[in-house]
Design an enzyme around this catalytic site. Sequence first.
Site, mmCIF file in Angstrom:
data_model
loop_
_atom_site.group_PDB
_atom_site.id
_atom_site.type_symbol
_atom_site.label_atom_id
_atom_site.label_comp_id
_atom_site.label_asym_id
_atom_site.label_seq_id
_atom_site.Cartn_x
_atom_site.Cartn_y
_atom_site.Cartn_z
ATOM 1 N N ALA A 175 8.264 -39.613 -4.689
ATOM 2 C CA ALA A 175 8.055 -40.129 -6.043
ATOM 3 C C ALA A 175 7.715 -41.606 -5.931
ATOM 4 O O ALA A 175 8.261 -42.316 -5.083
ATOM 5 C CB ALA A 175 9.310 -39.936 -6.889
ATOM 6 N N GLU A 185 11.651 -34.227 2.099
ATOM 7 C CA GLU A 185 11.998 -35.075 0.958
ATOM 8 C C GLU A 185 12.848 -36.258 1.426
ATOM 9 O O GLU A 185 13.782 -36.660 0.763
ATOM 10 C CB GLU A 185 12.766 -34.230 -0.076
ATOM 11 C CG GLU A 185 12.782 -34.825 -1.454
ATOM 12 C CD GLU A 185 13.473 -33.931 -2.462
ATOM 13 O OE1 GLU A 185 13.816 -34.443 -3.540
ATOM 14 O OE2 GLU A 185 13.665 -32.740 -2.196
ATOM 15 N N SER A 241 16.221 -46.628 -6.809
ATOM 16 C CA SER A 241 15.112 -45.708 -7.064
ATOM 17 C C SER A 241 15.452 -44.685 -8.147
ATOM 18 O O SER A 241 14.637 -43.820 -8.437
ATOM 19 C CB SER A 241 14.734 -44.967 -5.768
ATOM 20 O OG SER A 241 15.816 -44.191 -5.299
ATOM 21 N N THR A 268 18.669 -41.475 4.403
ATOM 22 C CA THR A 268 18.854 -40.947 3.055
ATOM 23 C C THR A 268 20.263 -40.403 2.874
ATOM 24 O O THR A 268 20.919 -40.640 1.858
ATOM 25 C CB THR A 268 17.826 -39.829 2.781
ATOM 26 O OG1 THR A 268 16.535 -40.406 2.702
ATOM 27 C CG2 THR A 268 18.120 -39.114 1.474
ATOM 28 N N GLU A 297 0.829 -1.208 0.000
ATOM 29 C CA GLU A 297 0.000 0.000 0.000
ATOM 30 C C GLU A 297 0.863 1.258 0.000
ATOM 31 O O GLU A 297 0.602 2.224 -0.728
ATOM 32 C CB GLU A 297 -0.909 0.025 1.238
ATOM 33 C CG GLU A 297 -1.788 -1.209 1.397
ATOM 34 C CD GLU A 297 -1.161 -2.241 2.307
ATOM 35 O OE1 GLU A 297 -1.867 -2.741 3.199
ATOM 36 O OE2 GLU A 297 0.043 -2.550 2.115
ATOM 37 N N ALA A 322 10.735 -47.704 -4.466
ATOM 38 C CA ALA A 322 11.992 -48.305 -4.923
ATOM 39 C C ALA A 322 11.747 -49.760 -5.265
ATOM 40 O O ALA A 322 10.728 -50.350 -4.875
ATOM 41 C CB ALA A 322 13.068 -48.184 -3.840
ATOM 42 N N THR A 352 10.253 -43.291 5.588
ATOM 43 C CA THR A 352 10.233 -43.233 7.054
ATOM 44 C C THR A 352 9.946 -41.825 7.543
ATOM 45 O O THR A 352 9.071 -41.596 8.398
ATOM 46 C CB THR A 352 11.565 -43.733 7.636
ATOM 47 O OG1 THR A 352 11.786 -45.081 7.215
ATOM 48 C CG2 THR A 352 11.540 -43.681 9.150
#
Length: 363
Positions: free
Chosen positions: A157, A268, A171, A199, A55, A165, A272
């Site tokens: 995915a 990501e 994967s 991961t 504004e 996987a 788990t």
Amino acid sequence: MPVTRPERDAMRRAFALARRGPRGINPQVGAVILSPAGEIIAEGWHRGAGTPHAEVDALSQLSADQVRGTTVVVTLEPCNHTGRTGPCALALIEAGVARVVFSAEDPGVHSGGGAARLRAAGVDVAAGVLAEEGVALIDDWLVSVRLGRPFITVKWAQSLDGRAAASDGTSQWITGPAARADVHERRADADAILVGTGTVLADDPALTARRPDGTLYEHQPVPVVLGTRAVPEDAAIRRHPHSPLFHDTLDGAIAELRERGIQRLFVEGGPTVASAVIQAGLADEVLAYIAPVLIGGDRLALTDIGVATLADAPRLRIASVEKLGDDLLVIARPTTGRSDASAPPAARAPYDEGRSTTDTKGS
């Protein structure tokens, strides 16, 4: 006074202006000033923490005489708080505007109440104009303000039959390049990215947001690693532009991110971690990238999320379905809106107060 067609058109223009601003700790906000005849005479948007609000940005383009008696159309209720900048509600009152039209209400404990202040000063106010679009524009910010934590997106995915996987753990790559490029764009929009130690140890991901040519996006999410196992000193994540954060518990990670002013968290981290976030009721958005491939076996995209019977299963609404090359992206959100007016506001800083393996291998 009923909302006019020029005001609705101006609101749509304000939405477009808002999207020019950065996404972050502050909401994207756009504003348009209409003359008494309904013509656009100034435009503005918020460019980030410490800069003029939308504004005020629009008001700055006009003289005092030009502003007096105008209508200001803004995507978010004018703030009623003094932080790095003064309250927009007061700026509008002092400028002598005749009418304010806004879309989404500001739920902030400190920054809300601008509409009431405007009305008390004799300014005509129309609230909730194109409210659905206005809320959608800043839904992540609204959720964060109301719940006192980051807006959390859980991504995975999967194959068409729901596998993350093959039985040997491979994967790469379930989805194609278009889907992977989309993931990196969404990483660049996030403030932090969360994975588990599983991961990190299995895939050694960089967790950066990269363009298809391999160059880094200007904005990079802060990497967060969840788990108790030690991460090697030579892990790729330790070379990230931001120093990684390490936490043993999900609650601890969320608490630190909240303290750091993290607005959007991208999860990501594989089945788990994704399942833990969903079971805790923390998923504000789910991104399921679905590839037209059949894998079979028991490596599901999600593990146990605490559903013992179908009646306990969380129901989501499909927000959108996109085709990315040969793959589909399904975006789903909880059926109960986290940003609706019934949700209790959280006591956190108002706007302007400053700041595994599921196709992630090598990412």
